[in-house]
Motif scaffolding. Structure first.
Motif, PDB file in Angstrom:
ATOM      1  N   MET A   1       0.847  -1.197   0.000  1.00 46.29           N
ATOM      2  CA  MET A   1       0.000   0.000   0.000  1.00 46.29           C
ATOM      3  C   MET A   1       0.883   1.247   0.000  1.00 46.29           C
ATOM      4  O   MET A   1       1.803   1.378   0.794  1.00 46.29           O
ATOM      5  N   THR A   2       0.614   2.161  -0.942  1.00 48.08           N
ATOM      6  CA  THR A   2       1.379   3.398  -1.033  1.00 48.08           C
ATOM      7  C   THR A   2       0.796   4.444  -0.094  1.00 48.08           C
ATOM      8  O   THR A   2      -0.386   4.759  -0.157  1.00 48.08           O
ATOM      9  N   MET A   3       1.655   4.982   0.780  1.00 52.99           N
ATOM     10  CA  MET A   3       1.229   6.014   1.731  1.00 52.99           C
ATOM     11  C   MET A   3       1.837   7.359   1.343  1.00 52.99           C
ATOM     12  O   MET A   3       3.059   7.525   1.314  1.00 52.99           O
ATOM     13  N   HIS A   4       0.959   8.323   0.998  1.00 46.57           N
ATOM     14  CA  HIS A   4       1.411   9.663   0.643  1.00 46.57           C
ATOM     15  C   HIS A   4       1.249  10.578   1.849  1.00 46.57           C
ATOM     16  O   HIS A   4       0.247  10.509   2.553  1.00 46.57           O
ATOM     17  N   ASN A   5       2.204  11.444   2.034  1.00 47.91           N
ATOM     18  CA  ASN A   5       2.108  12.392   3.132  1.00 47.91           C
ATOM     19  C   ASN A   5       2.892  13.645   2.782  1.00 47.91           C
ATOM     20  O   ASN A   5       4.061  13.566   2.394  1.00 47.91           O
ATOM     21  N   VAL A   6       2.260  14.821   2.877  1.00 51.76           N
ATOM     22  CA  VAL A   6       2.945  16.095   2.658  1.00 51.76           C
ATOM     23  C   VAL A   6       2.885  16.891   3.958  1.00 51.76           C
ATOM     24  O   VAL A   6       1.803  17.224   4.434  1.00 51.76           O
ATOM     25  N   SER A   7       4.053  17.153   4.526  1.00 46.73           N
ATOM     26  CA  SER A   7       4.143  17.948   5.753  1.00 46.73           C
ATOM     27  C   SER A   7       4.659  19.334   5.403  1.00 46.73           C
ATOM     28  O   SER A   7       5.501  19.483   4.508  1.00 46.73           O
ATOM     29  N   ASP A  49       7.763  18.761   2.916  1.00 46.46           N
ATOM     30  CA  ASP A  49       8.368  17.419   3.015  1.00 46.46           C
ATOM     31  C   ASP A  49       7.354  16.434   2.452  1.00 46.46           C
ATOM     32  O   ASP A  49       6.325  16.149   3.066  1.00 46.46           O
ATOM     33  N   VAL A  50       7.635  15.934   1.250  1.00 48.94           N
ATOM     34  CA  VAL A  50       6.742  14.990   0.572  1.00 48.94           C
ATOM     35  C   VAL A  50       7.302  13.587   0.791  1.00 48.94           C
ATOM     36  O   VAL A  50       8.425  13.290   0.380  1.00 48.94           O
ATOM     37  N   ASN A  51       6.519  12.724   1.430  1.00 47.91           N
ATOM     38  CA  ASN A  51       7.009  11.407   1.815  1.00 47.91           C
ATOM     39  C   ASN A  51       6.095  10.313   1.257  1.00 47.91           C
ATOM     40  O   ASN A  51       4.880  10.365   1.421  1.00 47.91           O
ATOM     41  N   ILE A  52       6.705   9.340   0.596  1.00 50.71           N
ATOM     42  CA  ILE A  52       5.966   8.162   0.123  1.00 50.71           C
ATOM     43  C   ILE A  52       6.716   6.925   0.610  1.00 50.71           C
ATOM     44  O   ILE A  52       7.825   6.636   0.155  1.00 50.71           O
ATOM     45  N   ASN A  53       6.119   6.236   1.560  1.00 48.84           N
ATOM     46  CA  ASN A  53       6.723   5.012   2.105  1.00 48.84           C
ATOM     47  C   ASN A  53       8.171   5.216   2.569  1.00 48.84           C
ATOM     48  O   ASN A  53       9.051   4.393   2.311  1.00 48.84           O
ATOM     49  N   GLY A  54       8.403   6.338   3.239  1.00 51.85           N
ATOM     50  CA  GLY A  54       9.725   6.584   3.812  1.00 51.85           C
ATOM     51  C   GLY A  54      10.750   7.181   2.874  1.00 51.85           C
ATOM     52  O   GLY A  54      11.887   7.437   3.277  1.00 51.85           O
ATOM     53  N   ARG A  55      10.384   7.388   1.630  1.00 55.45           N
ATOM     54  CA  ARG A  55      11.283   8.046   0.681  1.00 55.45           C
ATOM     55  C   ARG A  55      10.669   9.397   0.340  1.00 55.45           C
ATOM     56  O   ARG A  55       9.447   9.506   0.218  1.00 55.45           O
ATOM     57  N   GLY A  56      11.515  10.421   0.166  1.00 54.09           N
ATOM     58  CA  GLY A  56      10.868  11.707   0.021  1.00 54.09           C
ATOM     59  C   GLY A  56      11.627  12.804  -0.687  1.00 54.09           C
ATOM     60  O   GLY A  56      12.767  12.646  -1.140  1.00 54.09           O
ATOM     61  N   GLU A  96       6.382  10.198  -8.857  1.00 55.98           N
ATOM     62  CA  GLU A  96       5.238  10.100  -7.950  1.00 55.98           C
ATOM     63  C   GLU A  96       5.322  11.179  -6.870  1.00 55.98           C
ATOM     64  O   GLU A  96       4.314  11.811  -6.530  1.00 55.98           O
ATOM     65  N   LEU A  97       6.509  11.389  -6.339  1.00 53.80           N
ATOM     66  CA  LEU A  97       6.717  12.438  -5.330  1.00 53.80           C
ATOM     67  C   LEU A  97       6.400  13.821  -5.912  1.00 53.80           C
ATOM     68  O   LEU A  97       5.716  14.635  -5.278  1.00 53.80           O
ATOM     69  N   TRP A  98       6.890  14.051  -7.119  1.00 48.44           N
ATOM     70  CA  TRP A  98       6.684  15.353  -7.759  1.00 48.44           C
ATOM     71  C   TRP A  98       5.204  15.596  -8.050  1.00 48.44           C
ATOM     72  O   TRP A  98       4.683  16.699  -7.809  1.00 48.44           O
ATOM     73  N   SER A  99       4.534  14.586  -8.544  1.00 50.65           N
ATOM     74  CA  SER A  99       3.101  14.698  -8.830  1.00 50.65           C
ATOM     75  C   SER A  99       2.307  14.980  -7.554  1.00 50.65           C
ATOM     76  O   SER A  99       1.388  15.803  -7.541  1.00 50.65           O
ATOM     77  N   CYS A 100       2.685  14.297  -6.479  1.00 54.55           N
ATOM     78  CA  CYS A 100       2.030  14.494  -5.187  1.00 54.55           C
ATOM     79  C   CYS A 100       2.251  15.925  -4.681  1.00 54.55           C
ATOM     80  O   CYS A 100       1.327  16.582  -4.184  1.00 54.55           O
ATOM     81  N   PHE A 101       3.485  16.425  -4.827  1.00 57.97           N
ATOM     82  CA  PHE A 101       3.836  17.780  -4.399  1.00 57.97           C
ATOM     83  C   PHE A 101       3.045  18.830  -5.178  1.00 57.97           C
ATOM     84  O   PHE A 101       2.435  19.731  -4.599  1.00 57.97           O
ATOM     85  N   ASN A 123      19.152  16.982  -8.924  1.00 59.43           N
ATOM     86  CA  ASN A 123      18.869  15.599  -9.295  1.00 59.43           C
ATOM     87  C   ASN A 123      18.400  15.537 -10.741  1.00 59.43           C
ATOM     88  O   ASN A 123      17.520  16.288 -11.149  1.00 59.43           O
ATOM     89  N   GLY A 124      18.997  14.640 -11.500  1.00 55.53           N
ATOM     90  CA  GLY A 124      18.694  14.546 -12.926  1.00 55.53           C
ATOM     91  C   GLY A 124      17.229  14.346 -13.242  1.00 55.53           C
ATOM     92  O   GLY A 124      16.766  14.709 -14.322  1.00 55.53           O
ATOM     93  N   TYR A 125      16.477  13.770 -12.305  1.00 54.97           N
ATOM     94  CA  TYR A 125      15.057  13.505 -12.556  1.00 54.97           C
ATOM     95  C   TYR A 125      14.249  14.783 -12.728  1.00 54.97           C
ATOM     96  O   TYR A 125      13.165  14.765 -13.316  1.00 54.97           O
ATOM     97  N   ILE A 126      14.757  15.915 -12.210  1.00 54.65           N
ATOM     98  CA  ILE A 126      13.980  17.163 -12.287  1.00 54.65           C
ATOM     99  C   ILE A 126      14.174  17.858 -13.634  1.00 54.65           C
ATOM    100  O   ILE A 126      13.542  18.863 -13.922  1.00 54.65           O
ATOM    101  N   LYS A 127      15.024  17.294 -14.487  1.00 53.73           N
ATOM    102  CA  LYS A 127      15.320  17.939 -15.766  1.00 53.73           C
ATOM    103  C   LYS A 127      14.059  18.202 -16.579  1.00 53.73           C
ATOM    104  O   LYS A 127      13.940  19.220 -17.245  1.00 53.73           O
TER     105      LYS A 127
END
Length: 337
Positions: A1-7, A49-56, A96-101, A123-127
């Motif tokens: 189960m994917t847990m999304h959380n934005v603090s 702080d965007v967190n999905i299953n402990g990665r963020g 997924e983190l970016w979309s959630c943010f 980070n190259g992913y933000i290109k």
């Protein structure tokens, strides 16, 4: 189960705890620097702080009111901040983190987001979500002293030797001893460059930099015959030292005392165990004489990118409908008439 959380954090203690999850960050990400920017009238510190299953994803920003509007927008501090990642984040996780943010920002009524990105911690992913805006020069302090010196352009080495020969001395203060001389030299340089009002910071701005406990700001001065002919603010934080602001006294440009100042900072940073010395880029991120001058110290360059997000299309169009001028300026509705 994917847990999304934005603090969302605005207090220093929460901010420090959030940043501690990131393997690397710079002074541009700290609460203290955002607080300095707040007192400079740039916006209120806010960290996501965007967190999905402990990665963020951590994104420190400044929240700004829009005149005559209930809605707000987001911008970054002056320098190279941008988003940071923690945990084992691959491209799928990042998207997924970016979309959630972005969804969170839309749901909370923000009109737009503008942010500069950190050239080293980018980070190259933000290109796919950012624009190329120029290049930034770094000196690699993990190389030997001889290797670093060899990378200097020949005329840089000669000018530094000449400055030493005629008796110019460079030293630093971590207090306000030479602050007045710095302000005079810096303002003179900004006037020479026809810089915008933004770059004419108040005396309190520099005092708050010096008083920060999150990082160490040093004011370097080159002295010749009792006169401070060149000054610069440099910020030391963990593995990196950043050239923040600087200026040369009129009548002494021909001596190029900045070359000696950079060399002194480089040597001090090595002694402190820093790995990188960031000299910055050209004016407005562009190449030109300033960028070429910095390339005379090192050929290590990194991309400088910016994020420009429109989060509320209709509000953005309405707010920008009367804006005229530079179409590349973002957000357009903040162009000064």
């Amino acid at each position: 189960m994917t847990m999304h959380n934005v603090s969302v954090f605005i207090k220093k203690s929460d901010w420090v705890q959030a940043l501690s999850k990131c393997e690397r960050c710079d002074f541009y990400h700290t609460w203290d620097y955002h607080n300095v920017s707040f007192f400079n009238g740039e916006g209120s510190p806010i960290l996501f702080d965007v967190n999905i299953n402990g990665r963020g994803l951590i994104f420190p920003l400044l929240e700004r009111s829009i005149e005559g509007e209930v809605k707000k927008d987001l911008t970054s501090v002056y320098g190279y901040p941008g988003p940071l990642l923690y945990g084992d984040v691959d491209e799928t996780y990042f998207n997924e983190l970016w979309s959630c943010f972005v969804s969170f920002l839309v749901d909370n009524g923000y009109v737009s987001l503008f942010s500069r990105c950190h050239p080293l911690y980018f980070n190259g992913y933000i290109k796919n979500h950012s624009d190329f805006s120029g290049e930034v020069v770094f000196i690699d302090l993990y190389l030997s002293e001889d290797e670093q010196w060899r990378f200097y352009r020949g005329n840089h080495r000669r000018d530094i030797n000449k400055l030493n020969k005629i008796g110019v001395v460079c030293h630093y203060d971590d207090d306000s001893s030479n602050l007045d001389e710095f302000i005079d030299n810096y303002y003179s340089t900004m006037n020479k460059l026809n810089a915008s009002d933004f770059y004419f910071f108040s005396r309190d701005y520099y005092l708050k930099l010096i008083e920060s406990t999150d990082f160490k700001a040093r004011l370097y001065s080159c002295v010749y015959n009792g006169e401070v002919i060149c000054s610069g603010f440099f910020v030391f934080f963990k593995e990196i030292v950043q050239y923040h602001l600087g200026g040369t006294k009129p009548g002494f440009y021909h001596l190029s005392p900045t070359k000696m100042m950079f060399d002194k900072v480089r040597r001090d940073a090595m002694e402190l165990g820093c790995k990188y010395f960031c000299l910055g880029g050209g004016v407005g991120g562009r190449s030109g004489s300033l960028f070429n001058f910095k390339l005379g110290f090192s050929k290590h360059v990194e991309e400088f990118r910016t994020i420009k997000l429109i989060l509320d299309e209709s509000s953005y169009r309405e707010l920008s409908s009367h804006a005229t001028g530079d179409d590349s300026f973002f957000p357009k509705y903040r162009i000064k008439p």
